[in-house]
Design a protein around this motif. Structure first.
Motif, PDB file in Angstrom:
ATOM      1  N   UNK A   1       0.834  -1.198   0.000  1.00  0.00           N
ATOM      2  CA  UNK A   1       0.000   0.000   0.000  1.00  0.00           C
ATOM      3  C   UNK A   1       0.871   1.252   0.000  1.00  0.00           C
ATOM      4  N   UNK A   2       0.430   2.318  -0.666  1.00  0.00           N
ATOM      5  CA  UNK A   2       1.198   3.575  -0.679  1.00  0.00           C
ATOM      6  C   UNK A   2       1.408   4.119   0.728  1.00  0.00           C
ATOM      7  N   UNK A   3       2.440   4.924   0.877  1.00  0.00           N
ATOM      8  CA  UNK A   3       2.844   5.438   2.191  1.00  0.00           C
ATOM      9  C   UNK A   3       1.773   6.314   2.832  1.00  0.00           C
ATOM     10  N   UNK A   4       0.870   6.891   2.041  1.00  0.00           N
ATOM     11  CA  UNK A   4      -0.135   7.798   2.596  1.00  0.00           C
ATOM     12  C   UNK A   4      -1.094   7.093   3.546  1.00  0.00           C
ATOM     13  N   UNK A   5      -1.146   5.756   3.474  1.00  0.00           N
ATOM     14  CA  UNK A   5      -2.031   5.007   4.364  1.00  0.00           C
ATOM     15  C   UNK A   5      -1.292   4.452   5.589  1.00  0.00           C
ATOM     16  N   UNK A   6       0.030   4.472   5.566  1.00  0.00           N
ATOM     17  CA  UNK A   6       0.799   3.719   6.552  1.00  0.00           C
ATOM     18  C   UNK A   6       0.771   4.319   7.954  1.00  0.00           C
ATOM     19  N   UNK A   7       0.679   5.640   8.074  1.00  0.00           N
ATOM     20  CA  UNK A   7       0.651   6.230   9.422  1.00  0.00           C
ATOM     21  C   UNK A   7      -0.573   5.762  10.198  1.00  0.00           C
ATOM     22  N   UNK A   8      -1.729   5.789   9.542  1.00  0.00           N
ATOM     23  CA  UNK A   8      -2.948   5.328  10.201  1.00  0.00           C
ATOM     24  C   UNK A   8      -2.874   3.837  10.511  1.00  0.00           C
ATOM     25  N   UNK A   9      -2.303   3.058   9.586  1.00  0.00           N
ATOM     26  CA  UNK A   9      -2.183   1.621   9.821  1.00  0.00           C
ATOM     27  C   UNK A   9      -1.231   1.320  10.968  1.00  0.00           C
ATOM     28  N   UNK A  10      -0.096   2.023  11.015  1.00  0.00           N
ATOM     29  CA  UNK A  10       0.849   1.810  12.118  1.00  0.00           C
ATOM     30  C   UNK A  10       0.203   2.108  13.466  1.00  0.00           C
ATOM     31  N   UNK A  11      -0.521   3.218  13.535  1.00  0.00           N
ATOM     32  CA  UNK A  11      -1.145   3.607  14.809  1.00  0.00           C
ATOM     33  C   UNK A  11      -2.163   2.577  15.275  1.00  0.00           C
ATOM     34  N   UNK A  12      -2.881   1.974  14.309  1.00  0.00           N
ATOM     35  CA  UNK A  12      -3.940   1.031  14.677  1.00  0.00           C
ATOM     36  C   UNK A  12      -3.415  -0.386  14.875  1.00  0.00           C
ATOM     37  N   UNK A  13      -2.476  -0.824  14.025  1.00  0.00           N
ATOM     38  CA  UNK A  13      -2.080  -2.226  14.016  1.00  0.00           C
ATOM     39  C   UNK A  13      -0.941  -2.577  14.961  1.00  0.00           C
ATOM     40  N   UNK A  14       0.037  -1.694  15.096  1.00  0.00           N
ATOM     41  CA  UNK A  14       1.215  -2.031  15.902  1.00  0.00           C
ATOM     42  C   UNK A  14       0.855  -2.436  17.333  1.00  0.00           C
ATOM     43  N   UNK A  15       0.002  -1.676  18.053  1.00  0.00           N
ATOM     44  CA  UNK A  15      -0.343  -2.112  19.420  1.00  0.00           C
ATOM     45  C   UNK A  15      -1.050  -3.460  19.447  1.00  0.00           C
ATOM     46  N   UNK A  16      -1.929  -3.708  18.470  1.00  0.00           N
ATOM     47  CA  UNK A  16      -2.674  -4.974  18.444  1.00  0.00           C
ATOM     48  C   UNK A  16      -1.739  -6.144  18.158  1.00  0.00           C
ATOM     49  N   UNK A  17      -0.835  -5.972  17.203  1.00  0.00           N
ATOM     50  CA  UNK A  17       0.079  -7.053  16.826  1.00  0.00           C
ATOM     51  C   UNK A  17       1.050  -7.369  17.953  1.00  0.00           C
ATOM     52  N   UNK A  18       1.605  -6.343  18.592  1.00  0.00           N
ATOM     53  CA  UNK A  18       2.516  -6.599  19.716  1.00  0.00           C
ATOM     54  C   UNK A  18       1.768  -7.221  20.886  1.00  0.00           C
ATOM     55  N   UNK A  19       0.493  -6.846  21.060  1.00  0.00           N
ATOM     56  CA  UNK A  19      -0.309  -7.494  22.097  1.00  0.00           C
ATOM     57  C   UNK A  19      -0.525  -8.962  21.792  1.00  0.00           C
ATOM     58  N   UNK A  20      -0.717  -9.284  20.499  1.00  0.00           N
ATOM     59  CA  UNK A  20      -0.866 -10.682  20.111  1.00  0.00           C
ATOM     60  C   UNK A  20       0.403 -11.471  20.310  1.00  0.00           C
ATOM     61  N   UNK A  21       1.548 -10.831  20.087  1.00  0.00           N
ATOM     62  CA  UNK A  21       2.826 -11.518  20.275  1.00  0.00           C
ATOM     63  C   UNK A  21       3.022 -11.937  21.724  1.00  0.00           C
ATOM     64  N   UNK A  22       2.458 -11.171  22.638  1.00  0.00           N
ATOM     65  CA  UNK A  22       2.593 -11.495  24.064  1.00  0.00           C
ATOM     66  C   UNK A  22       1.828 -12.764  24.435  1.00  0.00           C
ATOM     67  N   UNK A  23       0.877 -13.190  23.568  1.00  0.00           N
ATOM     68  CA  UNK A  23       0.091 -14.390  23.851  1.00  0.00           C
ATOM     69  C   UNK A  23       0.825 -15.661  23.453  1.00  0.00           C
ATOM     70  N   UNK A  24       1.906 -15.534  22.679  1.00  0.00           N
ATOM     71  CA  UNK A  24       2.609 -16.706  22.182  1.00  0.00           C
ATOM     72  C   UNK A  24       3.269 -17.466  23.316  1.00  0.00           C
ATOM     73  N   UNK A  25       3.013 -18.755  23.366  1.00  0.00           N
ATOM     74  CA  UNK A  25       3.700 -19.591  24.345  1.00  0.00           C
ATOM     75  C   UNK A  25       5.026 -20.064  23.774  1.00  0.00           C
ATOM     76  N   UNK A  26       5.033 -20.441  22.490  1.00  0.00           N
ATOM     77  CA  UNK A  26       6.244 -20.799  21.767  1.00  0.00           C
ATOM     78  C   UNK A  26       5.886 -20.858  20.289  1.00  0.00           C
ATOM     79  N   UNK A  27       6.889 -20.995  19.430  1.00  0.00           N
ATOM     80  CA  UNK A  27       6.612 -21.064  18.010  1.00  0.00           C
ATOM     81  C   UNK A  27       6.252 -19.700  17.442  1.00  0.00           C
TER      82      UNK A  27
END
Length: 284
Positions: free
Chosen positions: A240-266
């Motif tokens: 996707x063009x860069x004009x959409x990335x700021x909004x995506x970073x703000x919305x997705x980064x916290x959710x994705x890092x929160x999901x990473x904390x659920x990983x037990x392994x793998x």
């Protein structure tokens, strides 16, 4: 797994579910309103071809048939689906067979009839590898055929200015450790739901521009493991063009890092497809 969920949520007398599109069907049940404004069921079919396999939109098994009715079981068309009435004992046997992933047959017709009217067979089959035939990644254009995936019928969506973005599929990319990564299979559903909801909300203000630029099928690739946590978003084989990335970073980064904390392994590596930016017209 989906069948187990349906049985766990159903009451003891009824088992119902939606049906996927059957490519082998040459006709399908539809529920329409005729010129007299009366609703009726019809079967639409291929022109000038005999009907051999008719598809339906849903099924219902009802375990309310009385043994004293004189029937072994009854089947009937209900709107654009099929309903089968069976005895409570037969319902228990059906659910037990489904839990054990065994085939099950139901004989319909009167109990004293010499020739029963029909037989209904519930069969377990191998995964259909053709359901993703021709599907390619919106991000890099690579083929998605044979990759384990799930169709989403009631997933996240977002509407803005008469347009909507909707989550339609999730592909779980090949990974030997993936089965160990989350402690509960339901965590996969929660994680993907949270990610797609954030993705939809972030792009909601841009739906008109996305539509105008022909970006009607979008992909979101998410990677969660001990060495890498991140995402890629794209369309038509490009990011996707860069004009959409700021909004995506703000919305997705916290959710994705929160999901990473659920990983037990793998790790989890998945790609989600969101498509069809519709234009709705409301009549008042």
């Amino acid at each position: 797994m989906e069948m187990m969920k349906a049985m766990n949520k159903s009451n003891e007398h009824v088992l119902a579910g939606g049906a996927c599109f059957n490519e082998k069907a040459d006709s399908y049940l539809v529920y329409v309103q005729n010129d007299d404004r009366n609703d009726q069921t019809q079967a639409i079919s291929i022109h000038n071809q005999p009907r051999k396999v008719t598809g339906a939109s849903f099924f219902v098994f009802s375990g309310t048939l009385k043994s004293s009715s004189g029937y072994l079981a009854k089947s009937s068309i209900m709107e654009d689906g099929v309903m089968v009435q069976i005895t409570a004992e037969n319902m228990d046997s059906l659910k037990q067979a489904l839990r054990e992933m065994k085939d099950f047959s139901i004989t319909c017709g009167k109990a004293d009839a010499e020739d029963p009217q029909e037989h209904i067979h519930i069969q377990w089959v191998d995964d259909d590898k053709n359901v993703s035939k021709g599907v390619v990644s919106p991000i890099d254009g690579k083929s998605m055929e044979t990759i384990t995936h799930v169709k989403i019928f009631h997933g996240s969506e977002c509407k803005a200015n008469g347009k909507v973005i909707r989550w339609t599929e999730v592909f779980f990319l090949e990974n030997d450790d993936q089965h160990n990564c989350l402690s509960d299979p339901a965590d996969h559903s929660r994680l993907t739901e949270h990610v797609t909801k954030a993705f939809c909300l972030a792009l909601c203000p841009h739906l008109k521009l996305l539509k105008e630029n022909g970006m009607t099928k979008l992909g979101l690739h998410v990677t969660l493991d001990s060495d890498q946590v991140g995402y890629q978003a794209g369309r038509n084989g490009q990011h996707l063009p860069s004009q959409y990335m700021n909004d995506l970073d703000s919305a997705l980064v916290p959710v994705i890092h929160g999901g990473a904390c659920q990983l037990s392994e793998g790790s989890v590596v998945m790609e989600l497809i969101l498509k069809h930016l519709f234009l709705f017209i409301y009549l008042f």
